[in-house]
Write a protein that holds these residues in place. Structure first.
Motif, PDB file in Angstrom:
ATOM      1  N   ARG A  68       0.769  -1.124   0.159  1.00 40.18           N
ATOM      2  CA  ARG A  68      -0.185   0.214   0.066  1.00 40.18           C
ATOM      3  C   ARG A  68       0.923   1.225  -0.058  1.00 40.18           C
ATOM      4  NH1 ARG A  68      -3.410  -2.444   4.254  1.00 40.18           N
ATOM      5  NH2 ARG A  68      -5.096  -3.698   3.283  1.00 40.18           N
ATOM      6  N   SER A  69       1.847   1.371   0.537  1.00 39.67           N
ATOM      7  CA  SER A  69       2.756   2.523   0.798  1.00 39.67           C
ATOM      8  C   SER A  69       3.509   2.538  -0.592  1.00 39.67           C
ATOM      9  CB  SER A  69       3.975   2.064   1.797  1.00 39.67           C
ATOM     10  OG  SER A  69       4.897   3.203   1.678  1.00 39.67           O
ATOM     11  N   GLU A  70       4.067   1.294  -1.074  1.00 37.61           N
ATOM     12  CA  GLU A  70       4.325   1.595  -2.644  1.00 37.61           C
ATOM     13  C   GLU A  70       3.528   2.073  -3.674  1.00 37.61           C
ATOM     14  OE1 GLU A  70       5.754  -2.520  -3.348  1.00 37.61           O
ATOM     15  OE2 GLU A  70       7.512  -2.254  -2.240  1.00 37.61           O
ATOM     16  N   LEU A  71       2.230   1.670  -3.584  1.00 39.49           N
ATOM     17  CA  LEU A  71       1.166   2.270  -4.357  1.00 39.49           C
ATOM     18  C   LEU A  71       0.880   3.526  -3.989  1.00 39.49           C
ATOM     19  CD1 LEU A  71      -0.975   1.622  -6.307  1.00 39.49           C
ATOM     20  CD2 LEU A  71      -2.544   1.149  -4.667  1.00 39.49           C
ATOM     21  N   ASN A  72       0.914   3.983  -2.929  1.00 38.80           N
ATOM     22  CA  ASN A  72       0.900   5.350  -2.552  1.00 38.80           C
ATOM     23  C   ASN A  72       1.929   6.459  -3.121  1.00 38.80           C
ATOM     24  OD1 ASN A  72      -0.610   7.784  -1.257  1.00 38.80           O
ATOM     25  ND2 ASN A  72       0.791   7.708   0.320  1.00 38.80           N
ATOM     26  N   ALA A  73       3.119   5.767  -3.038  1.00 41.06           N
ATOM     27  CA  ALA A  73       4.292   6.255  -3.792  1.00 41.06           C
ATOM     28  C   ALA A  73       4.266   6.551  -5.215  1.00 41.06           C
ATOM     29  CB  ALA A  73       5.572   5.767  -3.398  1.00 41.06           C
ATOM     30  N   LEU A  74       3.655   5.459  -5.808  1.00 41.36           N
ATOM     31  CA  LEU A  74       3.262   5.629  -7.319  1.00 41.36           C
ATOM     32  C   LEU A  74       2.394   6.746  -7.662  1.00 41.36           C
ATOM     33  CD1 LEU A  74       3.118   1.899  -8.299  1.00 41.36           C
ATOM     34  CD2 LEU A  74       4.987   3.457  -8.980  1.00 41.36           C
ATOM     35  N   TRP A  75       1.214   6.757  -6.602  1.00 43.39           N
ATOM     36  CA  TRP A  75       0.292   8.045  -7.074  1.00 43.39           C
ATOM     37  C   TRP A  75       0.753   9.317  -6.716  1.00 43.39           C
ATOM     38  CZ3 TRP A  75      -4.173   7.637  -9.633  1.00 43.39           C
ATOM     39  CH2 TRP A  75      -4.607   6.871  -9.506  1.00 43.39           C
ATOM     40  N   THR A  76       1.716   9.314  -5.795  1.00 43.48           N
ATOM     41  CA  THR A  76       2.232  10.688  -5.795  1.00 43.48           C
ATOM     42  C   THR A  76       3.430  11.004  -6.645  1.00 43.48           C
ATOM     43  OG1 THR A  76       3.720  10.078  -4.064  1.00 43.48           O
ATOM     44  CG2 THR A  76       1.523  10.875  -3.120  1.00 43.48           C
ATOM     45  N   GLU A  77       3.947  10.480  -7.674  1.00 39.20           N
ATOM     46  CA  GLU A  77       4.703  10.865  -8.738  1.00 39.20           C
ATOM     47  C   GLU A  77       4.245  11.816  -9.576  1.00 39.20           C
ATOM     48  OE1 GLU A  77       5.896   7.410 -10.750  1.00 39.20           O
ATOM     49  OE2 GLU A  77       6.939   6.516  -9.263  1.00 39.20           O
ATOM     50  N   ALA A  78       5.020  12.786 -10.129  1.00 33.49           N
ATOM     51  CA  ALA A  78       4.489  13.792 -11.000  1.00 33.49           C
ATOM     52  C   ALA A  78       3.728  13.241 -11.683  1.00 33.49           C
ATOM     53  CB  ALA A  78       5.520  14.576 -11.304  1.00 33.49           C
ATOM     54  N   LYS A  88       0.762  -2.944  -9.184  1.00 32.04           N
ATOM     55  CA  LYS A  88       0.898  -2.967  -7.812  1.00 32.04           C
ATOM     56  C   LYS A  88      -0.516  -3.230  -7.143  1.00 32.04           C
ATOM     57  CE  LYS A  88       4.246  -1.933  -6.343  1.00 32.04           C
ATOM     58  NZ  LYS A  88       5.120  -2.987  -5.901  1.00 32.04           N
ATOM     59  N   GLN A  89      -1.525  -2.726  -7.797  1.00 32.38           N
ATOM     60  CA  GLN A  89      -2.838  -3.013  -7.329  1.00 32.38           C
ATOM     61  C   GLN A  89      -3.187  -4.314  -7.349  1.00 32.38           C
ATOM     62  OE1 GLN A  89      -5.216  -0.639  -5.540  1.00 32.38           O
ATOM     63  NE2 GLN A  89      -5.781  -2.759  -5.050  1.00 32.38           N
ATOM     64  N   LYS A  90      -2.725  -5.017  -8.400  1.00 30.17           N
ATOM     65  CA  LYS A  90      -2.998  -6.861  -8.487  1.00 30.17           C
ATOM     66  C   LYS A  90      -2.061  -7.279  -7.511  1.00 30.17           C
ATOM     67  CE  LYS A  90      -3.848  -6.885 -13.665  1.00 30.17           C
ATOM     68  NZ  LYS A  90      -3.548  -7.167 -14.778  1.00 30.17           N
ATOM     69  N   GLU A  91      -0.830  -6.853  -7.188  1.00 30.54           N
ATOM     70  CA  GLU A  91      -0.104  -7.464  -5.959  1.00 30.54           C
ATOM     71  C   GLU A  91      -0.773  -7.343  -4.939  1.00 30.54           C
ATOM     72  OE1 GLU A  91       3.810  -5.967  -5.679  1.00 30.54           O
ATOM     73  OE2 GLU A  91       3.996  -6.136  -7.916  1.00 30.54           O
ATOM     74  N   ILE A  92      -1.686  -6.299  -4.488  1.00 35.05           N
ATOM     75  CA  ILE A  92      -2.342  -6.063  -3.184  1.00 35.05           C
ATOM     76  C   ILE A  92      -3.555  -6.852  -3.167  1.00 35.05           C
ATOM     77  CG2 ILE A  92      -3.879  -4.378  -1.873  1.00 35.05           C
ATOM     78  CD1 ILE A  92      -1.703  -2.245  -2.847  1.00 35.05           C
ATOM     79  N   ASN A  93      -4.200  -7.040  -4.436  1.00 33.05           N
ATOM     80  CA  ASN A  93      -5.456  -7.864  -4.351  1.00 33.05           C
ATOM     81  C   ASN A  93      -4.985  -9.314  -4.288  1.00 33.05           C
ATOM     82  OD1 ASN A  93      -6.900  -5.593  -5.081  1.00 33.05           O
ATOM     83  ND2 ASN A  93      -6.930  -5.914  -6.990  1.00 33.05           N
ATOM     84  N   ALA A  94      -3.857  -9.647  -4.718  1.00 30.39           N
ATOM     85  CA  ALA A  94      -3.403 -11.144  -4.263  1.00 30.39           C
ATOM     86  C   ALA A  94      -3.180 -11.518  -2.924  1.00 30.39           C
ATOM     87  CB  ALA A  94      -2.353 -11.339  -5.190  1.00 30.39           C
ATOM     88  N   LEU A  95      -2.699 -10.414  -2.155  1.00 30.33           N
ATOM     89  CA  LEU A  95      -2.114 -10.695  -0.949  1.00 30.33           C
ATOM     90  C   LEU A  95      -3.738 -10.602   0.015  1.00 30.33           C
ATOM     91  CD1 LEU A  95       0.768  -7.877  -0.299  1.00 30.33           C
ATOM     92  CD2 LEU A  95       0.659 -10.676  -0.146  1.00 30.33           C
ATOM     93  N   ARG A  96      -4.564  -9.690  -0.447  1.00 35.03           N
ATOM     94  CA  ARG A  96      -5.974  -9.583   0.242  1.00 35.03           C
ATOM     95  C   ARG A  96      -6.730 -10.960  -0.072  1.00 35.03           C
ATOM     96  NH1 ARG A  96      -8.884  -5.206  -2.611  1.00 35.03           N
ATOM     97  NH2 ARG A  96      -7.355  -4.080  -1.494  1.00 35.03           N
ATOM     98  N   ASP A  97      -6.604 -11.549  -1.079  1.00 27.92           N
ATOM     99  CA  ASP A  97      -7.099 -12.903  -1.317  1.00 27.92           C
ATOM    100  C   ASP A  97      -6.593 -14.062  -0.602  1.00 27.92           C
ATOM    101  OD1 ASP A  97      -8.789 -11.892  -3.318  1.00 27.92           O
ATOM    102  OD2 ASP A  97      -7.581 -12.559  -5.230  1.00 27.92           O
ATOM    103  N   GLN A  98      -5.228 -13.773  -0.143  1.00 26.42           N
ATOM    104  CA  GLN A  98      -4.632 -14.911   0.614  1.00 26.42           C
ATOM    105  C   GLN A  98      -5.234 -14.379   2.112  1.00 26.42           C
ATOM    106  OE1 GLN A  98      -0.379 -14.910   0.304  1.00 26.42           O
ATOM    107  NE2 GLN A  98      -0.339 -14.256  -1.857  1.00 26.42           N
ATOM    108  N   MET A  99      -5.593 -13.283   2.697  1.00 23.79           N
ATOM    109  CA  MET A  99      -5.933 -13.002   3.712  1.00 23.79           C
ATOM    110  C   MET A  99      -7.301 -13.517   3.749  1.00 23.79           C
ATOM    111  SD  MET A  99      -5.162 -11.520   6.555  1.00 23.79           S
ATOM    112  CE  MET A  99      -4.617 -10.387   7.400  1.00 23.79           C
TER     113      MET A  99
END
Length: 149
Positions: A68-78, A88-99
């Protein structure tokens, strides 16, 4: 002298208000083991099960926080890169599925301990919104990097 009494009264009122507000958020809203009418033996078993769940999911929760921190950093790029953000969102979704799989296993095991305690509905084992608590990938409620609400 009158100003200092007025400011003291305002500070006391503010402190009292903040103290009451904090105490209202400190309760468990009926989601904790005490609200489930468990026997002492069941309460101990559920406690142990929750502790096991927390320790088993700690690495997964850590990875979710990092992603999530990495995703936030991607959003804050110019100039945000859509491909990187989607990956990155797909990676988060995969972790969420595991959870989710771990949550399902936790709830099924908890129902074996106390079948009528209400596991499998409501807030789940955490009883809250989790570490994110936000409504979007940015700092606020929208898709961007703004501070939002």
């Amino acid at each position: 002298m009158r100003k200092s009494k007025l400011s003291l009264a305002v500070m006391l009122a503010l402190g009292l208000t903040m103290g009451l507000a904090a105490s209202s958020w400190a309760r468990d809203f009926g989601c904790g083991p005490g609200a489930m009418n468990l026997t002492p033996e069941q309460a101990g078993q559920v406690f142990d099960l929750k502790e096991k769940f927390k320790s088993d999911t700690a690495p997964l929760r850590k990875q979710m926080m990092i992603k999530r921190s990495e995703l936030n950093a991607l959003w804050t790029e110019a100039t945000p890169d859509q491909g990187k953000i989607q990956a990155k969102q797909k990676e988060i979704n995969a972790l969420r599925d595991q959870m989710q799989q771990k949550v399902i296993a936790f709830r099924l095991e908890a129902r074996k301990i106390a079948p009528n305690a209400g596991f499998g509905r409501g807030f789940g084992p955490g009883g809250g919104m989790g570490p994110g608590g936000g409504m979007g990938p940015g700092g606020g409620a929208g898709p961007g990097p703004g501070k939002g609400m």
